[in-house]
Write a protein that holds these residues in place. Sequence first.
Motif, PDB file in Angstrom:
ATOM      1  N   ALA A 130    -147.133 -67.622  23.674  1.00 34.55           N
ATOM      2  CA  ALA A 130    -146.977 -67.455  25.005  1.00 34.55           C
ATOM      3  C   ALA A 130    -146.218 -66.098  24.785  1.00 34.55           C
ATOM      4  O   ALA A 130    -145.960 -64.794  24.091  1.00 34.55           O
ATOM      5  CB  ALA A 130    -145.225 -68.192  25.041  1.00 34.55           C
ATOM      6  N   ILE A 131    -147.146 -65.099  26.198  1.00 29.77           N
ATOM      7  CA  ILE A 131    -146.711 -64.251  26.799  1.00 29.77           C
ATOM      8  C   ILE A 131    -145.590 -64.834  28.193  1.00 29.77           C
ATOM      9  O   ILE A 131    -145.914 -65.511  29.267  1.00 29.77           O
ATOM     10  CB  ILE A 131    -147.909 -63.114  27.268  1.00 29.77           C
ATOM     11  CG1 ILE A 131    -148.911 -63.110  25.960  1.00 29.77           C
ATOM     12  CG2 ILE A 131    -147.375 -62.954  27.939  1.00 29.77           C
ATOM     13  CD1 ILE A 131    -149.789 -62.415  25.943  1.00 29.77           C
ATOM     14  N   VAL A 132    -144.616 -63.882  27.710  1.00 28.32           N
ATOM     15  CA  VAL A 132    -143.629 -63.517  29.270  1.00 28.32           C
ATOM     16  C   VAL A 132    -144.039 -62.536  29.833  1.00 28.32           C
ATOM     17  O   VAL A 132    -143.629 -61.353  29.113  1.00 28.32           O
ATOM     18  CB  VAL A 132    -142.306 -64.545  29.211  1.00 28.32           C
ATOM     19  CG1 VAL A 132    -142.729 -65.498  28.632  1.00 28.32           C
ATOM     20  CG2 VAL A 132    -141.492 -62.745  28.683  1.00 28.32           C
ATOM     21  N   CYS A 133    -144.041 -62.152  31.393  1.00 25.86           N
ATOM     22  CA  CYS A 133    -144.243 -61.244  32.204  1.00 25.86           C
ATOM     23  C   CYS A 133    -143.666 -60.831  33.278  1.00 25.86           C
ATOM     24  O   CYS A 133    -143.713 -61.505  33.893  1.00 25.86           O
ATOM     25  CB  CYS A 133    -145.309 -60.525  32.133  1.00 25.86           C
ATOM     26  SG  CYS A 133    -146.018 -59.103  33.032  1.00 25.86           S
ATOM     27  N   THR A 134    -142.454 -60.555  33.341  1.00 28.35           N
ATOM     28  CA  THR A 134    -141.662 -60.531  34.056  1.00 28.35           C
ATOM     29  C   THR A 134    -141.392 -59.393  35.547  1.00 28.35           C
ATOM     30  O   THR A 134    -140.822 -58.536  34.736  1.00 28.35           O
ATOM     31  CB  THR A 134    -140.089 -60.912  33.774  1.00 28.35           C
ATOM     32  OG1 THR A 134    -140.555 -62.318  33.458  1.00 28.35           O
ATOM     33  CG2 THR A 134    -138.923 -61.575  35.288  1.00 28.35           C
ATOM     34  N   GLY A 135    -141.566 -59.440  36.843  1.00 29.86           N
ATOM     35  CA  GLY A 135    -141.525 -58.057  37.110  1.00 29.86           C
ATOM     36  C   GLY A 135    -141.961 -57.076  37.448  1.00 29.86           C
ATOM     37  O   GLY A 135    -142.158 -56.183  38.095  1.00 29.86           O
ATOM     38  N   ALA A 136    -143.758 -56.759  36.591  1.00 28.19           N
ATOM     39  CA  ALA A 136    -144.442 -56.035  35.983  1.00 28.19           C
ATOM     40  C   ALA A 136    -145.292 -55.970  37.659  1.00 28.19           C
ATOM     41  O   ALA A 136    -145.973 -55.484  37.340  1.00 28.19           O
ATOM     42  CB  ALA A 136    -144.296 -55.986  34.657  1.00 28.19           C
ATOM     43  N   PHE A 137    -145.185 -57.102  37.888  1.00 23.54           N
ATOM     44  CA  PHE A 137    -147.104 -57.223  38.671  1.00 23.54           C
ATOM     45  C   PHE A 137    -146.086 -57.047  40.015  1.00 23.54           C
ATOM     46  O   PHE A 137    -145.717 -57.610  41.254  1.00 23.54           O
ATOM     47  CB  PHE A 137    -146.864 -58.429  38.749  1.00 23.54           C
ATOM     48  CG  PHE A 137    -148.345 -58.764  37.732  1.00 23.54           C
ATOM     49  CD1 PHE A 137    -149.452 -58.541  38.300  1.00 23.54           C
ATOM     50  CD2 PHE A 137    -148.018 -59.537  36.799  1.00 23.54           C
ATOM     51  CE1 PHE A 137    -150.241 -58.379  37.039  1.00 23.54           C
ATOM     52  CE2 PHE A 137    -148.725 -58.902  35.877  1.00 23.54           C
ATOM     53  CZ  PHE A 137    -150.620 -58.967  36.107  1.00 23.54           C
ATOM     54  N   ALA A 138    -146.371 -56.031  40.962  1.00 24.75           N
ATOM     55  CA  ALA A 138    -145.175 -54.902  41.883  1.00 24.75           C
ATOM     56  C   ALA A 138    -145.744 -53.771  42.351  1.00 24.75           C
ATOM     57  O   ALA A 138    -147.349 -53.006  41.555  1.00 24.75           O
ATOM     58  CB  ALA A 138    -143.935 -54.836  41.557  1.00 24.75           C
ATOM     59  N   ALA A 139    -145.556 -53.067  43.275  1.00 24.58           N
ATOM     60  CA  ALA A 139    -146.497 -51.909  43.382  1.00 24.58           C
ATOM     61  C   ALA A 139    -146.608 -50.814  42.682  1.00 24.58           C
ATOM     62  O   ALA A 139    -145.855 -50.366  41.570  1.00 24.58           O
ATOM     63  CB  ALA A 139    -145.161 -51.112  44.488  1.00 24.58           C
TER      64      ALA A 139
END
Length: 218
Positions: A130-139
């Motif tokens: 699994a990959i987790v990506c938290t908060g990095a899709f932003a401005a």
Amino acid sequence: MTDWTKEKTVEYITIQKHLHTKEKLGEYYDEWAPNYDQAVSSMGYIGPSITSNLLQKYVNSKNALIFDVASGTGLVGEVLANCGYSSIDAVDGSASSIEEARKKNVYTNLYVQWLGGDNKLNIENDTYDAIVCTGAFAANQLKSDVFPDFIRITKPGGYILINMRTQWLELEASYAEGKLEGDMVKLENDGKWKLVEKHNYDGDESALNLVTFIHKVC
């Protein structure tokens, strides 16, 4: 360590919107890293907890190999470790953030690397459960061009969880007008992954509303 209030955190986040190069973003997060955990706590940000709860819904084995992408100072990894996950790697573009993450003693391997464009991860195909990506899709941060590499390094049947503030789907130009979700759908139509859940969380104020996209790799 600076005493970070909610107002100071909002001010700092506003600055980030105007940083358009990886060099400037790197300097920004390197400077913020020692105070980052306190800063986001002052905002009542619960992205790491939501990511952890959803991961447990889909990945039962606590021995699963998890990749925390754009890990920052390791808030997500810390929550995952507290839930019993024992094999977690991390990558982030900020060297200072990675050093803060290292201090938490929850990661096996930590990498400093920017993602997107020609910056492909030096990781073998089908590595992670699994990959987790938290908060990095932003401005001015991650774009949809990272999705193929996420898919490449995730095992077939594995999961990719992307947690972000809902507001960025409208405010970030590269995501707005359905662009980000449209790119997700294109990959699904190409048989690369399948959306299994779109989870929405409504915070106490609109800036804290979160959405998590959970895809299963084909």
